[in-house]
Design an enzyme around this catalytic site. Structure first.
Site, short mmCIF file in Angstrom:
data_model
loop_
_atom_site.label_atom_id
_atom_site.label_comp_id
_atom_site.label_asym_id
_atom_site.label_seq_id
_atom_site.Cartn_x
_atom_site.Cartn_y
_atom_site.Cartn_z
CB CYS A 1 2.38 -12.29 -6.67
SG CYS A 1 2.73 -11.66 -5.04
CB CYS B 1 1.11 -8.84 -5.26
SG CYS B 1 2.63 -9.72 -5.35
CG ASP B 2 -1.85 -9.26 -7.78
OD1 ASP B 2 -1.55 -8.10 -7.48
OD2 ASP B 2 -1.26 -9.92 -8.65
#
Ligand code: NDP
Length: 316
Positions: free
Chosen positions: A141, A144-145
């Site tokens: 992801c 997200c990261d």
């Protein structure tokens, strides 16, 4: 598995399992129809949009909206009309007799109908070394990261729209983004592929597979194999993003509902009906083709209407 019963013996009109756009739209429609749905939203409620930054193609948001904002709005809308939520995972179901049985741990919920909207999850390459570095430089992801990878070189594996989107997104942070693809052409739509190919921070490595993820405490290199020449090389890298597709979350329903070979639930054409009367499916769990928030929401609406009509036909 214990079979302890819901102490109230209530039989719900509609139990919705899953809380992405499909489940929440089903909840909005069935609560507005006064069916007082019970949504078991899961411990990671909201589905895949919770890890999506900008949603620019959901109608009604001319300037875009973030995935979490969109899901929060849908949830409020469902709640406003009387949807009740349980923020836990379903652990077992039994659709072999009516009412339908849905367990959350040792609590049993009974439903006249069930709407399944459990979505799909990201796939991984399946390498042992990849698993060893989950959350230590390996991610599925970028949204997200990605921000953790400022000024380092990262790689994205895959050749579909997700890989293109993630690679473009990662150029906001990373100094360089490699797209590693196993073939010599992308599956992605032309517009998404062109955007990636034109991005000066992106370089594509064609016909190549990641065969090993290398690192110490954190990923620092990849072993790559050229699939045409069999040449193996090592490339220093600060992060690896896997974008190779998704798997439907249908484990719970094995042996109970008809599924295709790839695990997606089968619904009757032009409906959300599964092979079990009273059980409906919507969103990515039954849609291998479109997999968009808007198509998931549309099918959630279909499931709510199908459930309502089914209840009516049963004289409920
Ligand atoms: P796709 O299934 O479209 O693509 C998966 C990619 O990963 C393919 O290029 C495939 O290679 C590759 N792949 C699969 N397994 C492996 C493996 N084991 N090792 C290496 N590579 C592998 O998935 P996406 O997640 O990209 O997209 C899913 C759907 O969502 C699509 O319909 C897409 O259009 C849509 N989408 C739309 C977006 C948008 O419009 N904004 C954004 C993101 C997704 P190969 O090509 O060789 O099969």
């Amino acid at each position: 598995m214990t079979s302890a019963k819901n102490p109230t013996d209530t039989v719900e009109n509609v139990i919705i399992v899953g809380s992405g756009p499909a489940g929440l739209t089903a909840a909005v429609y069935s609560s507005r129809a006064n069916l007082k749905p019970l949504m078991i939203e899961g411990e990671e409620a909201g589905g895949q949009l919770m890890i999506t930054s900008d949603v620019e193609n959901y109608p009604g948001f001319s300037h875009g909206v973030t995935g979490p904002e969109l899901m929060a709005e849908m949830r409020k809308q469902a709640e406003r009309f009387g949807t009740r939520f349980i923020t836990r995972n379903v652990t077992k179901v039994d659709f072999s007799s009516r009412p339908m049985k849905v367990w959350v741990g040792d609590t049993l919920y009974l439903g006249k109908t069930v709407i399944i909207a459990t979505g799909a999850s990201a796939q991984y390459l399946g390498l042992e070394s990849e698993r060893a570095f989950y959350n230590k430089g390996v991610s599925a992801c970028a949204t997200c990261d990605g921000a953790f990878f400022k000024n380092v070189e990262v790689a994205v594996v895959g050749g579909g729209d997700t890989a293109m989107e993630e690679a473009n997104f990662l150029t906001r942070f990373a100094s360089k983004v490699y797209i590693i693809h196993r073939r010599d052409s992308f599956r992605a739509s032309k517009i998404m592929a062109d955007r990636a190919l034109k991005n000066p921070k992106i370089q594509v490595i064609w016909d190549t597979a990641v065969v090993e993820v290398i690192g110490d405490k954190f990923v620092n290199a990849l072993k790559l194999k050229n699939l045409k020449t069999d040449a193996v090389t090592t490339m220093p890298i600060g992060g690896l993003f896997i974008a190779i597709g998704h798997k439907p979350n249908t484990e719970l329903f094995k042996g109970q509902l008809q599924m295709a070979d790839n695990g997606y639930l089968i619904t009757e054409a032009k409906s959300s009906r599964t092979n079990v009367p009273g059980v409906f499916a919507c969103g990515d769990v039954q849609d291998h083709t479109y997999r968009q928030a808007i198509t998931a929401a549309g099918s959630g609406c279909m499931a709510a209407i199908d459930a309502e009509r089914w209840l009516e036909a049963q004289g409920e």
